[in-house]
Design a protein around this motif. Structure first.
Motif, PDB file in Angstrom:
ATOM      1  N   ILE A   4      36.308  44.602  49.373  1.00 40.00           N
ATOM      2  CA  ILE A   4      35.489  43.632  48.643  1.00 40.00           C
ATOM      3  C   ILE A   4      36.265  43.082  47.453  1.00 40.00           C
ATOM      4  N   LEU A   5      36.962  43.962  46.735  1.00 41.94           N
ATOM      5  CA  LEU A   5      37.770  43.504  45.602  1.00 41.94           C
ATOM      6  C   LEU A   5      38.847  42.534  46.074  1.00 41.94           C
ATOM      7  N   TYR A   6      39.492  42.845  47.187  1.00 37.72           N
ATOM      8  CA  TYR A   6      40.532  41.949  47.711  1.00 37.72           C
ATOM      9  C   TYR A   6      39.935  40.606  48.112  1.00 37.72           C
ATOM     10  N   ALA A   7      38.749  40.629  48.714  1.00 33.47           N
ATOM     11  CA  ALA A   7      38.093  39.381  49.115  1.00 33.47           C
ATOM     12  C   ALA A   7      37.803  38.504  47.902  1.00 33.47           C
ATOM     13  N   MET A   8      37.553  39.130  46.767  1.00 29.00           N
ATOM     14  CA  MET A   8      37.228  38.382  45.553  1.00 29.00           C
ATOM     15  C   MET A   8      38.466  37.760  44.911  1.00 29.00           C
TER      16      MET A   8
END
Length: 219
Positions: A52-56
């Motif tokens: 999720i952090l990478y997607a952000m």
């Protein structure tokens, strides 16, 4: 020749009137590449949270996003793995919000990301940027920036020419105060924890048509 693109013909007339120079700190007085000082927190995140952090941060150009993206990859994150789908938006001056799987994730400023103010935290939870899920803190990120080599001499030259020099930043006041001391400015000339709107309002309150803002802090 100097690498500067002038967009308005009136610039040359107006720039001669400048007597106040305001800098937005990050990426202006400092290098755009940040250092994550508590990088061990990335290893403590679950696989889902890391995704999720990478997607952000993967396509965001802000220095904080770039820093977290690089550290994620250096920590072994597989950028070819599936990225969670959801709705990603950026709130100017606050951070990124990602809605996915019925949850709202935020990466950004204290009091916005996790719905709490910084004053109530202990030392272990104070950071420069916060990752939260549904308003609950997941982890703080402690970031360090490096002053540009010519920043001090540039500020000194502007002062010698009779200009007032200020720093307006969204960063923590402690970091801004440290920067002002390093650059030979007084405490009152460095103001931190300001939103873009607050920066614009302060600039409007002091200008008499003689103010130059250097940076993107008023977008």
């Amino acid at each position: 020749r100097k690498g500067v693109y002038v967009r308005s013909e009136s610039f040359w007339t107006r720039v001669r009137l400048v007597r106040k120079v305001i800098f937005d700190k990050t990426g202006t007085l400092t290098l755009e590449s940040l250092v994550l000082r508590n990088k061990e927190v990335l290893g403590s995140l679950s696989g889902e949270t890391r995704s999720i952090l990478y997607a952000m941060v993967r396509n965001n150009r802000h220095p904080v996003s770039s820093c977290l993206r690089e550290y994620l990859l250096a920590d072994g994150y597989d950028m070819t793995s599936p990225v969670p789908e959801g709705c990603l938006r950026e709130e100017t001056g606050q951070g990124l919000e990602f809605t996915t799987g019925g949850h709202v994730w935020r990466l950004g400023r204290a009091g916005w990301a996790e719905n709490r103010k910084i004053g109530g935290r202990d030392e272990q939870t104070v950071g420069d940027c916060y990752l939260a899920c549904d308003g609950n803190l997941v982890t703080p990120f402690d970031l360090k920036d490096s002053v540009r080599e010519d920043a001090r001499s540039a500020v000194a030259k502007l002062k010698e020419q009779g200009n007032e020099v200020f720093i307006l930043s969204g960063d923590r006041q402690e970091k801004v105060s440290s920067m002002t001391r390093l650059l030979g400015l007084s405490e009152k000339e460095g103001m931190g924890e300001r939103t873009p709107q607050q920066k614009a309002e302060w600039t409007q309150s002091v200008t008499k048509g003689d103010t130059l803002m250097h940076g993107d802090g008023q977008k």
